[in-house]
Design an enzyme around this catalytic site. Structure first.
Site, PDB file in Angstrom:
ATOM      1  N   GLY A 187       0.879  -1.171   0.000  1.00  0.00           N
ATOM      2  CA  GLY A 187       0.000   0.000   0.000  1.00  0.00           C
ATOM      3  C   GLY A 187       0.915   1.218   0.000  1.00  0.00           C
ATOM      4  O   GLY A 187       1.817   1.328   0.845  1.00  0.00           O
ATOM      5  N   ASN A 195       3.703   2.267   2.829  1.00  0.00           N
ATOM      6  CA  ASN A 195       5.107   2.148   2.407  1.00  0.00           C
ATOM      7  C   ASN A 195       5.862   3.459   2.656  1.00  0.00           C
ATOM      8  O   ASN A 195       6.966   3.471   3.213  1.00  0.00           O
ATOM      9  CB  ASN A 195       5.203   1.828   0.911  1.00  0.00           C
ATOM     10  CG  ASN A 195       4.704   0.444   0.553  1.00  0.00           C
ATOM     11  OD1 ASN A 195       4.556  -0.402   1.426  1.00  0.00           O
ATOM     12  ND2 ASN A 195       4.465   0.208  -0.730  1.00  0.00           N
ATOM     13  N   GLU A 248      -4.566   5.998  -3.499  1.00  0.00           N
ATOM     14  CA  GLU A 248      -5.090   4.637  -3.290  1.00  0.00           C
ATOM     15  C   GLU A 248      -6.249   4.613  -2.297  1.00  0.00           C
ATOM     16  O   GLU A 248      -6.734   3.547  -1.946  1.00  0.00           O
ATOM     17  CB  GLU A 248      -3.975   3.699  -2.824  1.00  0.00           C
ATOM     18  CG  GLU A 248      -3.176   3.125  -3.986  1.00  0.00           C
ATOM     19  CD  GLU A 248      -2.142   2.109  -3.548  1.00  0.00           C
ATOM     20  OE1 GLU A 248      -1.593   1.444  -4.440  1.00  0.00           O
ATOM     21  OE2 GLU A 248      -1.850   1.975  -2.344  1.00  0.00           O
ATOM     22  N   ASP A 306      15.110  -5.681  -7.563  1.00  0.00           N
ATOM     23  CA  ASP A 306      13.647  -5.580  -7.441  1.00  0.00           C
ATOM     24  C   ASP A 306      13.294  -4.114  -7.199  1.00  0.00           C
ATOM     25  O   ASP A 306      13.613  -3.574  -6.148  1.00  0.00           O
ATOM     26  CB  ASP A 306      13.168  -6.463  -6.270  1.00  0.00           C
ATOM     27  CG  ASP A 306      11.655  -6.446  -6.106  1.00  0.00           C
ATOM     28  OD1 ASP A 306      10.965  -5.729  -6.858  1.00  0.00           O
ATOM     29  OD2 ASP A 306      11.158  -7.172  -5.213  1.00  0.00           O
ATOM     30  N   ASP A 311       7.991   4.683  -3.634  1.00  0.00           N
ATOM     31  CA  ASP A 311       7.533   4.928  -2.257  1.00  0.00           C
ATOM     32  C   ASP A 311       8.718   5.189  -1.329  1.00  0.00           C
ATOM     33  O   ASP A 311       8.634   6.025  -0.425  1.00  0.00           O
ATOM     34  CB  ASP A 311       6.727   3.730  -1.741  1.00  0.00           C
ATOM     35  CG  ASP A 311       5.421   3.561  -2.506  1.00  0.00           C
ATOM     36  OD1 ASP A 311       4.935   4.557  -3.068  1.00  0.00           O
ATOM     37  OD2 ASP A 311       4.900   2.429  -2.532  1.00  0.00           O
ATOM     38  N   THR A 369      17.575  -4.813  -2.950  1.00  0.00           N
ATOM     39  CA  THR A 369      17.089  -5.924  -2.126  1.00  0.00           C
ATOM     40  C   THR A 369      15.673  -6.290  -2.579  1.00  0.00           C
ATOM     41  O   THR A 369      14.922  -5.414  -3.018  1.00  0.00           O
ATOM     42  CB  THR A 369      17.056  -5.494  -0.633  1.00  0.00           C
ATOM     43  OG1 THR A 369      18.306  -4.891  -0.320  1.00  0.00           O
ATOM     44  CG2 THR A 369      16.836  -6.659   0.290  1.00  0.00           C
TER      45      THR A 369
HETATM   46  P1  ATP Z   1       7.990   1.546  -8.588  1.00  0.00           P
HETATM   47  O1  ATP Z   1       6.666   1.695  -9.297  1.00  0.00           O
HETATM   48  O2  ATP Z   1       8.853   0.443  -9.115  1.00  0.00           O
HETATM   49  O3  ATP Z   1       7.858   1.550  -7.108  1.00  0.00           O
HETATM   50  P2  ATP Z   1       8.407   4.174  -9.613  1.00  0.00           P
HETATM   51  O4  ATP Z   1       8.187   3.928 -11.085  1.00  0.00           O
HETATM   52  O5  ATP Z   1       7.327   4.858  -8.875  1.00  0.00           O
HETATM   53  O6  ATP Z   1       8.842   2.849  -8.884  1.00  0.00           O
HETATM   54  P3  ATP Z   1      11.053   5.087 -10.285  1.00  0.00           P
HETATM   55  O7  ATP Z   1      11.079   6.382 -10.993  1.00  0.00           O
HETATM   56  O8  ATP Z   1      11.257   3.845 -11.101  1.00  0.00           O
HETATM   57  O9  ATP Z   1       9.714   5.042  -9.418  1.00  0.00           O
HETATM   58  O10 ATP Z   1      12.143   5.057  -9.126  1.00  0.00           O
HETATM   59  C1  ATP Z   1      12.072   5.921  -8.016  1.00  0.00           C
HETATM   60  C2  ATP Z   1      13.470   6.289  -7.608  1.00  0.00           C
HETATM   61  O11 ATP Z   1      14.188   5.094  -7.274  1.00  0.00           O
HETATM   62  C3  ATP Z   1      14.291   6.964  -8.688  1.00  0.00           C
HETATM   63  O12 ATP Z   1      14.045   8.339  -8.734  1.00  0.00           O
HETATM   64  C4  ATP Z   1      15.696   6.637  -8.218  1.00  0.00           C
HETATM   65  O13 ATP Z   1      16.069   7.519  -7.203  1.00  0.00           O
HETATM   66  C5  ATP Z   1      15.558   5.234  -7.609  1.00  0.00           C
HETATM   67  N1  ATP Z   1      15.911   4.163  -8.561  1.00  0.00           N
HETATM   68  C6  ATP Z   1      15.073   3.346  -9.224  1.00  0.00           C
HETATM   69  N2  ATP Z   1      15.760   2.461  -9.985  1.00  0.00           N
HETATM   70  C7  ATP Z   1      17.075   2.719  -9.782  1.00  0.00           C
HETATM   71  C8  ATP Z   1      18.320   2.144 -10.249  1.00  0.00           C
HETATM   72  N3  ATP Z   1      18.347   1.102 -11.101  1.00  0.00           N
HETATM   73  N4  ATP Z   1      19.482   2.698  -9.830  1.00  0.00           N
HETATM   74  C9  ATP Z   1      19.481   3.736  -8.955  1.00  0.00           C
HETATM   75  N5  ATP Z   1      18.358   4.300  -8.471  1.00  0.00           N
HETATM   76  C10 ATP Z   1      17.174   3.810  -8.869  1.00  0.00           C
END
Ligand code: ATP
Length: 312
Positions: A43, A47, A144, A253, A259, A294
């Site tokens: 959620g 989170n 949500e 992952d 979040d 992780t």
């Molecule tokens: P999710 O839906 O998977 O929870 P999201 O799409 O809402 O994520 P993202 O923009 O993919 O959000 O990622 C959020 C933040 O996580 C990014 O702004 C970055 O700081 C960090 N991040 C994600 N993937 C990576 C990566 N491969 N290496 C370094 N930082 C990452």
């Protein structure tokens, strides 16, 4: 009820993830054997609250769960993470929000979400929690729960000069424009920015343009997260947006990365209120980058002890 002051107050969702790993996704009417099952806490609201709490600020969650095993279990999870639960209500009218997730060996998934009790959080509960909202340093909301409740919570915070972070997730195309006016930081990912603006967001340049469009709608600042590329930050007082890169890491992952980023941003806004937003975003990148290394959602969120001391 507590009359304590909290640094970060989150008004949002709790979901219990019921995850089955299977060789393939079942067809309609079919029963198959899976090889692993586990229950996870999720959620977006919970989170984000738990990530902020793990970094060391005083947090409270305003939410609704069912009067059932999953609801009891979720309340214990908040307590285990030092999140105040005075404003976690239990209802007999709906079950605790749940996501039934099937993941096949190719990593594809099929997910059914039943928001349940989350949708029953309303104005009555917000009024009861108003003393905590008023005294908070930062209030965080997502989509949500009922969007009316989210908007009311942001409005209450805004009226009381409490800093707000709004995460328009899951995104809707026709988001009520009042959300922009009550957002100090409007923080979304690429696909949400795309849906909200109607512009393609595939790279940093696109994100700059989308941020400008979102800012025009009335928020004080916009952050668009860009996965391994970090994020783009645009403040109302600035003419151009800034790309805040992340140190790209090998992700195992990415579930919950967004979040983790927002929880860390809320921590920074509460703990270092005078810090430039770009520096807060850099630190949030750092926290979220750890979370993607992780497996799991809340299980992957780092604690204060996992981060460099200069962050605190
Ligand atoms: P999710 O839906 O998977 O929870 P999201 O799409 O809402 O994520 P993202 O923009 O993919 O959000 O990622 C959020 C933040 O996580 C990014 O702004 C970055 O700081 C960090 N991040 C994600 N993937 C990576 C990566 N491969 N290496 C370094 N930082 C990452």
């Amino acid at each position: 009820m507590s009359d304590a002051a909290f640094d970060v107050v989150v008004v949002g969702s709790c979901m219990t993830d019921l995850v089955s790993q299977t060789p393939r996704l079942p067809k309609a009417g079919e029963t198959i054997h899976g090889h692993k099952f586990f229950i996870g806490f999720g959620g977006k609201g919970a989170n984000q609250c738990i990530q902020a709490a793990r970094l060391g600020v005083k947090t409270a969650m305003i939410c609704k769960v069912g009067k059932d095993f999953f609801g009891d279990n979720y309340i214990q999870n908040f307590k285990d993470n030092d999140v105040n639960t005075d404003f976690v209500w239990q209802t007999s009218d709906a079950a605790t929000g749940a996501a039934s997730i099937t993941v096949n060996d190719a990593g594809e998934n099929a997910i059914v979400i039943v928001a349940g009790a989350n949708m029953l959080l309303g104005e009555e509960e917000l009024q009861k929690a108003l003393p905590a909202i008023r005294k908070a340093k930062v209030l965080v909301c997502q989509l949500e729960i009922s969007s009316r409740t989210s908007c009311q919570a942001l409005q209450m915070a805004h009226d009381n000069k409490v800093k707000t972070i709004f995460n328009p997730a899951p995104a809707v195309q026709d988001l009520d424009h009042s959300f922009y006016r009550v957002s100090d930081v409007f923080c979304c990912n690429e696909s949400e920015a795309e849906l909200l603006t109607g512009c393609t967001v595939n790279n940093v340049e696109d994100a700059h343009h989308a941020a400008e469009e979102l800012l025009r709608r009335g928020c004080a600042a916009v952050i668009i997260t860009l996965g391994p590329q970090g994020c783009v930050v645009l403040k109302a007082q600035d003419k151009t947006s800034t790309h805040v890169p992340s140190t790209a890491v090998k992700a195992v992952d990415t579930t919950g990365a967004g979040d983790s980023f927002i929880g860390a941003l809320a921590f920074c806004m509460a703990h270092h209120p005078a810090m430039p937003l770009e520096e807060m975003a850099r630190r949030a990148n750092q926290v979220a980058a750890l979370s993607v290394q992780t497996v799991g959602t809340q299980t992957s969120f780092p604690f204060k002890r996992d981060l460099p001391a200069e962050m605190f």
